[in-house]
Enzyme design. Structure first.
Site, mmCIF file in Angstrom:
data_model
loop_
_atom_site.group_PDB
_atom_site.id
_atom_site.type_symbol
_atom_site.label_atom_id
_atom_site.label_comp_id
_atom_site.label_asym_id
_atom_site.label_seq_id
_atom_site.Cartn_x
_atom_site.Cartn_y
_atom_site.Cartn_z
ATOM 1 N N ARG A 1 -13.508 -4.257 -10.820
ATOM 2 C CA ARG A 1 -13.817 -3.072 -10.018
ATOM 3 C C ARG A 1 -15.315 -2.760 -10.042
ATOM 4 O O ARG A 1 -15.874 -2.278 -9.056
ATOM 5 C CB ARG A 1 -12.945 -1.895 -10.456
ATOM 6 C CG ARG A 1 -11.492 -2.143 -10.011
ATOM 7 C CD ARG A 1 -10.563 -1.029 -10.334
ATOM 8 N NE ARG A 1 -10.754 0.137 -9.501
ATOM 9 C CZ ARG A 1 -10.260 0.294 -8.275
ATOM 10 N NH1 ARG A 1 -9.570 -0.689 -7.713
ATOM 11 N NH2 ARG A 1 -10.444 1.408 -7.606
ATOM 12 N N HIS B 1 -9.927 -6.283 -2.102
ATOM 13 C CA HIS B 1 -9.112 -5.326 -2.869
ATOM 14 C C HIS B 1 -9.069 -5.803 -4.308
ATOM 15 O O HIS B 1 -9.043 -7.012 -4.570
ATOM 16 C CB HIS B 1 -7.688 -5.284 -2.304
ATOM 17 C CG HIS B 1 -6.721 -4.573 -3.199
ATOM 18 N ND1 HIS B 1 -6.541 -3.206 -3.151
ATOM 19 C CD2 HIS B 1 -5.920 -5.025 -4.184
ATOM 20 C CE1 HIS B 1 -5.648 -2.859 -4.074
ATOM 21 N NE2 HIS B 1 -5.254 -3.952 -4.707
ATOM 22 N N THR C 1 -15.336 1.854 -2.859
ATOM 23 C CA THR C 1 -14.512 1.591 -1.666
ATOM 24 C C THR C 1 -15.358 1.555 -0.398
ATOM 25 O O THR C 1 -15.196 0.680 0.451
ATOM 26 C CB THR C 1 -13.431 2.693 -1.524
ATOM 27 O OG1 THR C 1 -12.667 2.730 -2.724
ATOM 28 C CG2 THR C 1 -12.520 2.430 -0.340
ATOM 29 N N ARG D 1 -18.868 -5.479 -2.192
ATOM 30 C CA ARG D 1 -18.735 -4.655 -0.984
ATOM 31 C C ARG D 1 -20.096 -4.302 -0.386
ATOM 32 O O ARG D 1 -20.242 -4.242 0.844
ATOM 33 C CB ARG D 1 -17.906 -3.412 -1.296
ATOM 34 C CG ARG D 1 -16.406 -3.749 -1.382
ATOM 35 C CD ARG D 1 -15.626 -2.621 -1.946
ATOM 36 N NE ARG D 1 -14.177 -2.806 -1.850
ATOM 37 C CZ ARG D 1 -13.303 -2.115 -2.565
ATOM 38 N NH1 ARG D 1 -13.723 -1.214 -3.446
ATOM 39 N NH2 ARG D 1 -12.012 -2.322 -2.427
ATOM 40 N N PHE E 1 -5.259 7.456 6.905
ATOM 41 C CA PHE E 1 -5.730 6.103 7.218
ATOM 42 C C PHE E 1 -4.651 5.037 7.045
ATOM 43 O O PHE E 1 -4.916 3.847 7.229
ATOM 44 C CB PHE E 1 -6.961 5.750 6.360
ATOM 45 C CG PHE E 1 -6.727 5.807 4.871
ATOM 46 C CD1 PHE E 1 -6.178 4.744 4.174
ATOM 47 C CD2 PHE E 1 -7.083 6.939 4.152
ATOM 48 C CE1 PHE E 1 -5.967 4.792 2.806
ATOM 49 C CE2 PHE E 1 -6.881 7.008 2.775
ATOM 50 C CZ PHE E 1 -6.324 5.929 2.108
ATOM 51 N N TYR F 1 0.821 -1.219 0.000
ATOM 52 C CA TYR F 1 0.000 0.000 0.000
ATOM 53 C C TYR F 1 0.855 1.269 0.000
ATOM 54 O O TYR F 1 0.402 2.310 0.484
ATOM 55 C CB TYR F 1 -0.935 -0.011 1.209
ATOM 56 C CG TYR F 1 -2.175 -0.864 1.001
ATOM 57 C CD1 TYR F 1 -3.091 -0.568 -0.019
ATOM 58 C CD2 TYR F 1 -2.457 -1.943 1.820
ATOM 59 C CE1 TYR F 1 -4.232 -1.330 -0.213
ATOM 60 C CE2 TYR F 1 -3.607 -2.715 1.629
ATOM 61 C CZ TYR F 1 -4.486 -2.390 0.614
ATOM 62 O OH TYR F 1 -5.625 -3.142 0.419
HETATM 63 P P1 CMP Z 1 -8.358 -0.927 -1.261
HETATM 64 O O1 CMP Z 1 -9.114 -1.094 -2.523
HETATM 65 O O2 CMP Z 1 -7.644 -2.120 -0.746
HETATM 66 O O3 CMP Z 1 -7.289 0.260 -1.431
HETATM 67 C C1 CMP Z 1 -6.834 1.028 -0.351
HETATM 68 C C2 CMP Z 1 -7.593 0.766 0.899
HETATM 69 O O4 CMP Z 1 -7.483 1.774 1.877
HETATM 70 C C3 CMP Z 1 -9.071 0.718 0.584
HETATM 71 O O5 CMP Z 1 -9.370 -0.422 -0.137
HETATM 72 C C4 CMP Z 1 -9.671 0.825 1.967
HETATM 73 O O6 CMP Z 1 -9.615 -0.413 2.664
HETATM 74 C C5 CMP Z 1 -8.699 1.797 2.602
HETATM 75 N N1 CMP Z 1 -9.196 3.173 2.546
HETATM 76 C C6 CMP Z 1 -9.279 3.978 1.485
HETATM 77 N N2 CMP Z 1 -9.766 5.188 1.836
HETATM 78 C C7 CMP Z 1 -9.981 5.126 3.160
HETATM 79 C C8 CMP Z 1 -10.479 6.047 4.122
HETATM 80 N N3 CMP Z 1 -10.830 7.286 3.763
HETATM 81 N N4 CMP Z 1 -10.576 5.642 5.398
HETATM 82 C C9 CMP Z 1 -10.201 4.392 5.758
HETATM 83 N N5 CMP Z 1 -9.720 3.472 4.891
HETATM 84 C C10 CMP Z 1 -9.618 3.827 3.609
#
Ligand code: CMP
Length: 139
Positions: free
Chosen positions: A87, A117, A93, A104, A59, A51
């Site tokens: 996606r 993810h 998200t 989701r 976050f 990440y």
């Molecule tokens: P993912 O698709 O795995 O990519 C990045 C991850 O960060 C996302 O899914 C969430 O799990 C997390 N994420 C992204 N934005 C936020 C946020 N604003 N607050 C908390 N977690 C976040």
């Protein structure tokens, strides 16, 4: 990489919560084949590397805590238009904003604990597949 393969991770909330079978069923029903799969308990360093693009965001630490809180299932998924289609199938998200019927919307708990993810571009799919499946002959 052409857009025929992508990386998905069933995250600790969904993997530990017994939702893996339902999610894979959902993905197979959407036309994806599972080319490779591996259960991994990420280290902090591993999660931070995966990440890295989010390093410095508010976050980030919480995300790394979550992603290292238990095992995940990393999968290489295959179908035409894999990145784009996955996606769409997983939804936004934040599950509160995800379209009804998406993974989701059905299985995520929150914006962070969001079940799955998926790579966001074919280039990132190549990098992310290599992260989890380096040295594996995916033929
Ligand atoms: P993912 O698709 O795995 O990519 C990045 C991850 O960060 C996302 O899914 C969430 O799990 C997390 N994420 C992204 N934005 C936020 C946020 N604003 N607050 C908390 N977690 C976040």
């Amino acid at each position: 990489m052409n857009d025929i393969r992508t990386l998905a991770i069933i995250k600790p909330d969904a993997f530990g919560g017994g939702k893996t079978g339902k999610i894979i069923d959902h993905l197979e029903s959407a036309g994806f084949g599972v080319l490779a799969a591996r259960v991994v308990h990420l280290s902090r360093a591993g999660a931070e590397t995966f990440y890295d693009v989010h390093r410095g965001k508010p976050f980030f630490t919480s995300l790394v805590d979550f992603m290292t809180s238990g095992p995940v299932l990393a999968m290489v998924l295959e179908r035409e238009g894999a990145v784009t289609r996955l996606r769409e199938v997983i939804g936004a998200t934040d599950p509160a904003e995800a379209d009804p019927g998406t993974v989701r919307a059905l299985y995520a708990e929150s914006k962070e604990r969001n079940a799955i993810h998926a790579s966001d571009s074919p280039d990132n799919a190549r990098v992310e597949v290599a992260f989890f499946f380096a040295g594996v002959d995916l033929a």
